[in-house]
Design a protein around this motif. Structure first.
Motif, mmCIF file in Angstrom:
data_model
loop_
_atom_site.group_PDB
_atom_site.id
_atom_site.type_symbol
_atom_site.label_atom_id
_atom_site.label_comp_id
_atom_site.label_asym_id
_atom_site.label_seq_id
_atom_site.Cartn_x
_atom_site.Cartn_y
_atom_site.Cartn_z
ATOM 1 N N SER A 88 0.805 -1.221 0.000
ATOM 2 C CA SER A 88 0.000 0.000 0.000
ATOM 3 C C SER A 88 0.836 1.268 0.000
ATOM 4 O O SER A 88 0.313 2.353 -0.248
ATOM 5 N N THR A 89 2.126 1.177 0.279
ATOM 6 C CA THR A 89 2.970 2.368 0.376
ATOM 7 C C THR A 89 3.766 2.644 -0.894
ATOM 8 O O THR A 89 4.519 3.627 -0.943
ATOM 9 N N GLU A 90 3.620 1.823 -1.927
ATOM 10 C CA GLU A 90 4.438 1.971 -3.124
ATOM 11 C C GLU A 90 3.717 2.774 -4.208
ATOM 12 O O GLU A 90 2.511 3.026 -4.124
ATOM 13 N N LYS A 91 4.473 3.175 -5.207
ATOM 14 C CA LYS A 91 3.921 3.952 -6.308
ATOM 15 C C LYS A 91 2.818 3.184 -7.009
ATOM 16 O O LYS A 91 1.755 3.739 -7.301
ATOM 17 N N CYS A 92 3.078 1.925 -7.333
ATOM 18 C CA CYS A 92 2.051 1.038 -7.898
ATOM 19 C C CYS A 92 1.551 0.154 -6.767
ATOM 20 O O CYS A 92 2.181 -0.842 -6.412
ATOM 21 N N LYS A 93 0.451 0.525 -6.180
ATOM 22 C CA LYS A 93 0.001 -0.066 -4.916
ATOM 23 C C LYS A 93 -0.617 -1.447 -5.108
ATOM 24 O O LYS A 93 -1.147 -1.771 -6.170
ATOM 25 N N GLY A 94 -0.555 -2.234 -4.043
ATOM 26 C CA GLY A 94 -1.163 -3.549 -4.058
ATOM 27 C C GLY A 94 -1.125 -4.165 -2.682
ATOM 28 O O GLY A 94 -0.699 -3.525 -1.708
ATOM 29 N N ASP A 95 -1.579 -5.410 -2.582
ATOM 30 C CA ASP A 95 -1.630 -6.141 -1.315
ATOM 31 C C ASP A 95 -1.263 -7.596 -1.613
ATOM 32 O O ASP A 95 -2.094 -8.483 -1.596
ATOM 33 N N TRP A 96 0.015 -7.820 -1.907
ATOM 34 C CA TRP A 96 0.466 -9.090 -2.480
ATOM 35 C C TRP A 96 0.206 -10.290 -1.593
ATOM 36 O O TRP A 96 0.000 -11.399 -2.071
ATOM 37 N N GLU A 97 0.191 -10.085 -0.264
ATOM 38 C CA GLU A 97 0.042 -11.218 0.641
ATOM 39 C C GLU A 97 -1.350 -11.841 0.578
ATOM 40 O O GLU A 97 -1.550 -12.973 1.027
ATOM 41 N N ASP A 98 -2.309 -11.139 -0.010
ATOM 42 C CA ASP A 98 -3.656 -11.704 -0.154
ATOM 43 C C ASP A 98 -3.638 -13.036 -0.895
ATOM 44 O O ASP A 98 -4.448 -13.925 -0.624
ATOM 45 N N LEU A 99 -2.725 -13.195 -1.858
ATOM 46 C CA LEU A 99 -2.663 -14.445 -2.607
ATOM 47 C C LEU A 99 -2.240 -15.603 -1.710
ATOM 48 O O LEU A 99 -2.750 -16.722 -1.848
ATOM 49 N N LEU A 100 -1.345 -15.360 -0.771
ATOM 50 C CA LEU A 100 -0.955 -16.404 0.176
ATOM 51 C C LEU A 100 -2.125 -16.767 1.084
ATOM 52 O O LEU A 100 -2.321 -17.943 1.421
ATOM 53 N N PHE A 101 -2.903 -15.778 1.476
ATOM 54 C CA PHE A 101 -4.103 -16.077 2.272
ATOM 55 C C PHE A 101 -5.073 -16.940 1.457
ATOM 56 O O PHE A 101 -5.708 -17.854 2.004
ATOM 57 N N TYR A 102 -5.201 -16.644 0.161
ATOM 58 C CA TYR A 102 -6.057 -17.471 -0.680
ATOM 59 C C TYR A 102 -5.556 -18.909 -0.699
ATOM 60 O O TYR A 102 -6.341 -19.853 -0.553
ATOM 61 N N MET A 103 -4.270 -19.099 -0.881
ATOM 62 C CA MET A 103 -3.707 -20.451 -0.896
ATOM 63 C C MET A 103 -3.981 -21.156 0.427
ATOM 64 O O MET A 103 -4.248 -22.365 0.456
ATOM 65 N N ARG A 104 -3.944 -20.426 1.527
ATOM 66 C CA ARG A 104 -4.232 -21.019 2.844
ATOM 67 C C ARG A 104 -5.688 -21.432 2.975
ATOM 68 O O ARG A 104 -6.020 -22.318 3.770
ATOM 69 N N SER A 105 -6.549 -20.797 2.204
ATOM 70 C CA SER A 105 -7.973 -21.129 2.289
ATOM 71 C C SER A 105 -8.320 -22.392 1.500
ATOM 72 O O SER A 105 -9.422 -22.912 1.629
#
Length: 355
Positions: free
Chosen positions: A58-75
């Protein structure tokens, strides 16, 4: 194997990312335990592919939330066995991902990266995405490394220049491969991660055909052909179907997909899942897009193959996790999430690949 030249000497060699020395135990992931389990079924491997876009936050020029994909894999039911990734910033950033995977899944992961310290390549997102390369990751309790010899485990893909397909010059398009041994079955698995040039960098339909053929060869050359299963995941930057015509295949994809009579004999689990669904394959695949730049395209693929002369591998449980699904998974484990931020510019691909 295509002959290596002085370009490779200047490029440098690939390096093995040493496994993090954390003993497996209760999955102590961020904000709670993992709810999935290790896959010890001898019949298949749980595989994912993703262009992780250098882990946007969320703090970068091109923002995102990359860890969400790991949470998906955990689900999901099973933890990843093999994970092919594109756009990691070298060995240091790969180690960040390996540590995060250990925290999320409670097991050790190891990986090999194409370029330990890739040269900066610029781009609209600034320094956060200036260094990019590709990697293959595996769960060490299921798979062990047999071969990923530096310089002979990488190859550069082609771009179009003056109507010819020539070696590209970007670190981000150096492919990498690893020969793994399945501890459960005793079988060998070759896995590769690749990233083809973007349109801005010289992508063309002609060179996509060349790159697909080279991928098909490379995964069996230099000692990597001693496998019972071949896996390849990557960002092709060239759609599987023609513009605005799902179901009308581009030349590279028709040659890659064995179900379409392709000479490279790969199984595409997303295509296979749509074909088995009983409805329109074209409409199904249109919903499985992985990238949008004004139109939704399927440019990220997971491919699987068996040795020549054997039946193609079966696949099941193919997924293309949406950004909303990943947001929901993050909320499930943490109680909150920035739903305005996506895990990448690309949607990932996952499937069970059967022996």
């Amino acid at each position: 194997m295509r002959k290596r030249n002085a370009w490779y000497a200047a490029l440098g060699t690939a390096a093995l990312a040493a496994p993090l020395l954390c003993a497996p135990g209760a999955a102590a992931g961020p904000s709670g335990p993992s709810h999935n389990q290790p896959n010890n079924n001898p019949g298949f491997l749980q595989v994912y592919d993703a262009n992780v876009e250098n882990f946007p936050t969320s703090t970068e020029k091109c923002k995102g939330d990359w860890e969400d994909l790991l949470f998906y894999m955990r689900s999901r039911r099973y933890k990843p066995d093999v994970y092919t990734v594109q756009q990691v910033g070298g060995r240091r950033q790969l180690d960040v991902l390996l540590k995060k995977m250990r925290k999320h899944f409670g097991e050790t992961y190891a990986g090999v990266v194409a370029q330990p310290a890739p040269a900066p390549g610029g781009g609209a997102c600034g320094k956060e995405k200036s260094r990019q390369t590709n990697a293959v990751i595996w769960r060490t309790s299921r798979l062990s490394l047999k071969l990923s010899a530096p310089s002979r485990n990488i190859w550069q893909v082609r771009r179009q220049l003056r109507k010819q397909c020539v070696n590209n010059s970007q670190a981000r398009t150096v492919s990498v491969k690893a020969l793994l041994r399945d501890r459960v079955t005793g079988k060998n698995v070759t896995a590769a991660s690749f990233h083809w040039p973007s349109r801005r960098s010289g992508a063309s339909g002609k060179c996509a055909v060349v790159n697909a053929a080279e991928l098909s060869r490379e995964i069996t050359e230099d000692g990597y052909g001693r496998a019972q299963l071949y896996l390849a995941g990557g960002d092709t930057n060239w759609s599987t179907h023609r513009k605005n015509s799902p179901g009308t295949w581009t030349a590279w994809y028709r040659r890659a997909n064995g179900a379409l009579g392709g000479a490279h004999r790969f199984r595409d689990p997303v295509y296979a899942g749509c074909a088995a669904g009983g409805g329109s394959v074209a409409k199904c695949l249109a919903q499985k897009w992985t990238f949008t730049d004004g139109r939704k395209r399927r440019i990220d693929v997971l491919l699987a193959r068996t040795p020549k002369g054997t039946p193609p591998p079966t696949t099941s449980d193919a997924v293309v996790p949406s950004f909303d699904e990943a947001d929901q998974a993050a909320r499930r484990f943490t109680g909150s999430d920035r739903t305005d931020l996506d895990y990448s510019d690309h949607r990932a691909v996952g499937a069970r690949i059967h022996y």
